[in-house]
Write an enzyme that holds these catalytic residues in place. Structure first.
Site, PDB file in Angstrom:
ATOM      1  N   ASP A   1       0.822  -1.288  -0.027  1.00 44.30           N
ATOM      2  CA  ASP A   1      -0.069   0.064  -0.029  1.00 44.30           C
ATOM      3  C   ASP A   1       1.078   1.016  -0.204  1.00 44.30           C
ATOM      4  O   ASP A   1       0.585   2.307  -0.652  1.00 44.30           O
ATOM      5  CB  ASP A   1      -0.734   0.016   1.268  1.00 44.30           C
ATOM      6  CG  ASP A   1      -2.011  -0.944   1.331  1.00 44.30           C
ATOM      7  OD1 ASP A   1      -2.345  -1.393   0.022  1.00 44.30           O
ATOM      8  OD2 ASP A   1      -2.416  -1.390   2.268  1.00 44.30           O
TER       9      ASP A   1
ATOM     10  N   ARG B   1     -11.181   9.730   9.443  1.00 45.09           N
ATOM     11  CA  ARG B   1     -12.595   9.577   9.145  1.00 45.09           C
ATOM     12  C   ARG B   1     -13.510   9.718  10.386  1.00 45.09           C
ATOM     13  O   ARG B   1     -14.712   9.607  10.344  1.00 45.09           O
ATOM     14  CB  ARG B   1     -12.484   7.838   8.832  1.00 45.09           C
ATOM     15  CG  ARG B   1     -11.759   7.863   7.367  1.00 45.09           C
ATOM     16  CD  ARG B   1     -11.689   6.248   7.106  1.00 45.09           C
ATOM     17  NE  ARG B   1     -11.040   6.237   5.880  1.00 45.09           N
ATOM     18  CZ  ARG B   1     -10.937   4.825   5.109  1.00 45.09           C
ATOM     19  NH1 ARG B   1     -11.535   3.997   5.365  1.00 45.09           N
ATOM     20  NH2 ARG B   1     -10.347   5.010   3.943  1.00 45.09           N
TER      21      ARG B   1
ATOM     22  N   SER C   1      -7.412   5.559  -1.194  1.00 43.06           N
ATOM     23  CA  SER C   1      -8.407   4.409  -1.045  1.00 43.06           C
ATOM     24  C   SER C   1      -9.091   4.152  -2.349  1.00 43.06           C
ATOM     25  O   SER C   1      -9.341   5.109  -3.106  1.00 43.06           O
ATOM     26  CB  SER C   1      -9.587   5.033   0.022  1.00 43.06           C
ATOM     27  OG  SER C   1     -10.696   4.199  -0.185  1.00 43.06           O
ATOM     28  N   PHE C   2      -9.162   2.919  -2.597  1.00 42.29           N
ATOM     29  CA  PHE C   2      -9.651   2.467  -3.818  1.00 42.29           C
ATOM     30  C   PHE C   2     -11.027   2.951  -4.342  1.00 42.29           C
ATOM     31  O   PHE C   2     -11.558   3.181  -5.400  1.00 42.29           O
ATOM     32  CB  PHE C   2      -9.833   0.881  -4.061  1.00 42.29           C
ATOM     33  CG  PHE C   2      -8.406   0.397  -3.902  1.00 42.29           C
ATOM     34  CD1 PHE C   2      -7.338   1.108  -5.204  1.00 42.29           C
ATOM     35  CD2 PHE C   2      -7.989  -0.624  -3.320  1.00 42.29           C
ATOM     36  CE1 PHE C   2      -5.941   0.526  -4.751  1.00 42.29           C
ATOM     37  CE2 PHE C   2      -6.795  -1.207  -3.378  1.00 42.29           C
ATOM     38  CZ  PHE C   2      -5.692  -0.516  -4.095  1.00 42.29           C
ATOM     39  N   ARG C   3     -11.784   3.360  -3.155  1.00 38.54           N
ATOM     40  CA  ARG C   3     -13.205   3.698  -3.255  1.00 38.54           C
ATOM     41  C   ARG C   3     -13.511   5.007  -4.200  1.00 38.54           C
ATOM     42  O   ARG C   3     -14.634   5.120  -4.854  1.00 38.54           O
ATOM     43  CB  ARG C   3     -14.013   3.983  -1.961  1.00 38.54           C
ATOM     44  CG  ARG C   3     -13.460   4.936  -0.967  1.00 38.54           C
ATOM     45  CD  ARG C   3     -14.475   5.304   0.060  1.00 38.54           C
ATOM     46  NE  ARG C   3     -14.704   4.238   0.691  1.00 38.54           N
ATOM     47  CZ  ARG C   3     -13.955   3.875   1.605  1.00 38.54           C
ATOM     48  NH1 ARG C   3     -12.611   4.078   1.645  1.00 38.54           N
ATOM     49  NH2 ARG C   3     -14.239   2.842   2.471  1.00 38.54           N
TER      50      ARG C   3
HETATM   51  O1  LIG Z   1     -19.200  -1.423   3.449  1.00 39.68           O
HETATM   52  C1  LIG Z   1     -18.473  -1.330   2.710  1.00 39.68           C
HETATM   53  C2  LIG Z   1     -17.082  -1.036   3.378  1.00 39.68           C
HETATM   54  C3  LIG Z   1     -15.964  -1.098   2.412  1.00 39.68           C
HETATM   55  N1  LIG Z   1     -16.056  -0.966   1.095  1.00 39.68           N
HETATM   56  C4  LIG Z   1     -14.977  -0.888   0.200  1.00 39.68           C
HETATM   57  O2  LIG Z   1     -13.921  -1.516   0.397  1.00 39.68           O
HETATM   58  C5  LIG Z   1     -12.639  -1.138   0.167  1.00 39.68           C
HETATM   59  C6  LIG Z   1     -11.838  -1.211   1.493  1.00 39.68           C
HETATM   60  O3  LIG Z   1     -12.351  -0.125   2.340  1.00 39.68           O
HETATM   61  P1  LIG Z   1     -11.810   0.440   3.872  1.00 39.68           P
HETATM   62  O4  LIG Z   1     -11.705  -0.873   4.833  1.00 39.68           O
HETATM   63  O5  LIG Z   1     -12.334   1.569   4.212  1.00 39.68           O
HETATM   64  O6  LIG Z   1     -10.181   0.458   3.302  1.00 39.68           O
HETATM   65  P2  LIG Z   1      -9.559   1.753   2.707  1.00 39.68           P
HETATM   66  O7  LIG Z   1      -8.904   2.581   3.712  1.00 39.68           O
HETATM   67  O8  LIG Z   1     -10.419   2.114   1.976  1.00 39.68           O
HETATM   68  O9  LIG Z   1      -8.424   1.079   1.644  1.00 39.68           O
HETATM   69  C7  LIG Z   1      -7.325   0.406   2.566  1.00 39.68           C
HETATM   70  O10 LIG Z   1      -6.977  -0.918   1.432  1.00 39.68           O
HETATM   71  C8  LIG Z   1      -6.372  -0.642   0.377  1.00 39.68           C
HETATM   72  C9  LIG Z   1      -6.171  -1.957  -0.045  1.00 39.68           C
HETATM   73  O11 LIG Z   1      -5.097  -2.670   0.815  1.00 39.68           O
HETATM   74  C10 LIG Z   1      -5.201   0.220   0.529  1.00 39.68           C
HETATM   75  O12 LIG Z   1      -4.659   0.529  -0.813  1.00 39.68           O
HETATM   76  C11 LIG Z   1      -5.515   1.430   1.277  1.00 39.68           C
HETATM   77  O13 LIG Z   1      -4.374   2.451   1.425  1.00 39.68           O
HETATM   78  C12 LIG Z   1      -6.028   1.202   2.765  1.00 39.68           C
HETATM   79  O14 LIG Z   1      -6.271   2.287   3.194  1.00 39.68           O
HETATM   80  C13 LIG Z   1     -13.009   0.339  -0.432  1.00 39.68           C
HETATM   81  O15 LIG Z   1     -12.945   0.122  -1.632  1.00 39.68           O
HETATM   82  C14 LIG Z   1     -14.499   0.482   0.122  1.00 39.68           C
HETATM   83  O16 LIG Z   1     -15.214   1.313  -0.635  1.00 39.68           O
HETATM   84  C15 LIG Z   1     -17.286  -1.212   0.626  1.00 39.68           C
HETATM   85  O17 LIG Z   1     -17.585  -1.278  -0.604  1.00 39.68           O
HETATM   86  N2  LIG Z   1     -18.609  -1.253   1.535  1.00 39.68           N
END
Ligand SMILES: O=c1ccn([C@@H]2O[C@H](COP(=O)(O)OP(=O)(O)O[C@H]3O[C@H](CO)[C@@H](O)[C@H](O)[C@H]3O)[C@@H](O)[C@H]2O)c(=O)[nH]1
Length: 350
Positions: free
Chosen positions: A98, A183, A242-244
């Site tokens: 990451d 957050r 974040s990928f979202r």
């Molecule tokens: O109810 C939910 C919860 C999460 N997600 C998706 O799941 C992914 C992960 O979400 P989250 O747990 O919040 O992690 P992030 O912080 O968005 O991503 C982490 O995980 C990625 C892969 O490891 C890293 O690249 C990022 O830097 C790291 O912060 C995201 O795309 C979210 O949009 C959903 O679609 N629905």
């Protein structure tokens, strides 16, 4: 104040050229500019200690045997295998962690590590994340990991049709784990003003107790498509970017993007106030309320920004754009290499 910021941003906005991934070209130039005098073998040798080694030799792709995250390597290789026949011989140090690797401020020696995300402090060269194809975070709804951007583009934009602006709930929505304390303000606001904000922490692999979800039981996960029911969607950094982010725009909801330090290659093509609402990571709950209420009172303006954000991603972040970005990046990279790349017999063919 918000009104003035929006007017100014729109007046200064010049849409990018929608062909041949031109909207993202400046990012390649900027990321490669520290290496404009050439990349030498010593620099590559440093880079490869912090990444997975790949070579393209006579149109074929090779990789060191071990890969730290196999599905991330597969996500990267999907593009590289297809492009290899048209690329010159080269070798690459691709970081699938990451976190980016070569921080200038920490006095790290310049080295060409390719990473999916970074801040301006890093020499890392950004590449399109593995999750465009596979290897993204595995949550219960996506047990094999978030990927297949081609499919998400279609399914989320279909969900947006089911939930047109006038049908969407007049509420902020966020679901995700506590990968960054930035957050917290929104989660706490959701607890005091649930009619305005529905933001809750979910579990990730690191979850041990309710303390990791800010002293509340973890919420159930919600699919990207279901996000389209809400007018306002928040994006935050996590460990890195974040990928979202890219998915949120496909709902035709208004995206609030908190903080602008952490980038992926396509972020600079999206402009604050034109495509999304920029929010400071330091914004407290009152400030967040001010922004939400402003857009609730200026509904047509909110919809305009949401529609422009959707269109920018829909038109300029296609699978073709991702392939095009990889191709241009690797061609430009190869042009900078000053040493002869010799086939490494320890690598395996992909
Ligand atoms: O109810 C939910 C919860 C999460 N997600 C998706 O799941 C992914 C992960 O979400 P989250 O747990 O919040 O992690 P992030 O912080 O968005 O991503 C982490 O995980 C990625 C892969 O490891 C890293 O690249 C990022 O830097 C790291 O912060 C995201 O795309 C979210 O949009 C959903 O679609 N629905």
């Amino acid at each position: 104040m918000i009104n003035k910021d929006i007017k100014e941003a729109i007046a200064n906005y010049k849409p990018c050229e929608n062909s041949n991934c031109k909207c993202h070209e400046d990012v390649i130039n900027q990321d490669l500019s520290p290496f404009k005098d050439g990349i030498n073998k010593e620099q590559f040798d440093i880079a490869v200690t912090r990444a997975t080694k790949y070579q393209i030799i006579d149109g074929k792709l090779y990789r060191q045997k071990d890969c730290h995250f196999p599905s991330r390597c597969t996500g990267v290789e999907h593009y590289l295998v297809a492009l290899a026949p048209k690329l010159p011989n080269m070798e690459l140090a691709i970081n699938t962690r990451d976190w980016p690797q070569i921080n200038q401020a920490w006095g790290r020696q310049k080295a060409p590590v390719l990473s999916f995300s970074k801040t301006k402090e890093y020499y890392d060269i950004m590449y399109p994340a593995w999750s465009f194809w596979e290897g993204g975070p595995a949550i219960s709804l996506y047990p094999t990991g978030i990927g297949r951007w081609d499919k998400h583009r279609l399914s989320i934009s279909e969900a947006a049709k089911k939930w047109p602006w006038s049908e969407k709930k007049n509420q902020v929505f966020f679901r995700g784990s506590r990968t960054s304390e930035e957050r917290d303000a929104l989660i706490l606001l959701s607890r005091s003003r649930p009619e305005l904000v529905d933001a809750q922490y979910t579990k990730n692999q690191a979850w041990k107790s309710d303390a990791d979800t800010l002293y509340a039981p973890p919420a159930s996960e919600v699919s990207f498509e279901e996000h389209c029911k809400y007018k306002y969607l928040f994006n935050y950094r996590g460990v890195a970017a974040s990928f979202r982010f890219k998915h949120l725009f496909l709902c035709k909801s208004l995206v609030f993007h908190v903080g602008n330090d952490w980038l992926e290659f396509f972020y600079p093509s999206l402009k604050p106030w034109v495509h999304y609402v920029p929010i400071s990571p330091k914004a407290n709950q009152e400030e967040i309320i001010k922004y939400i209420e402003y857009f609730q009172q200026n509904d047509a303006l909110a919809k305009e920004i949401a529609d422009r954000g959707f269109q920018q991603i829909w038109d300029n972040l296609t699978v073709k754009d991702v392939r095009c970005y990889w191709r241009k990046l690797l061609k430009n990279y190869a042009n900078l290499v000053k040493y002869e790349v010799k086939k490494d017999i320890d690598l395996i063919k992909v």
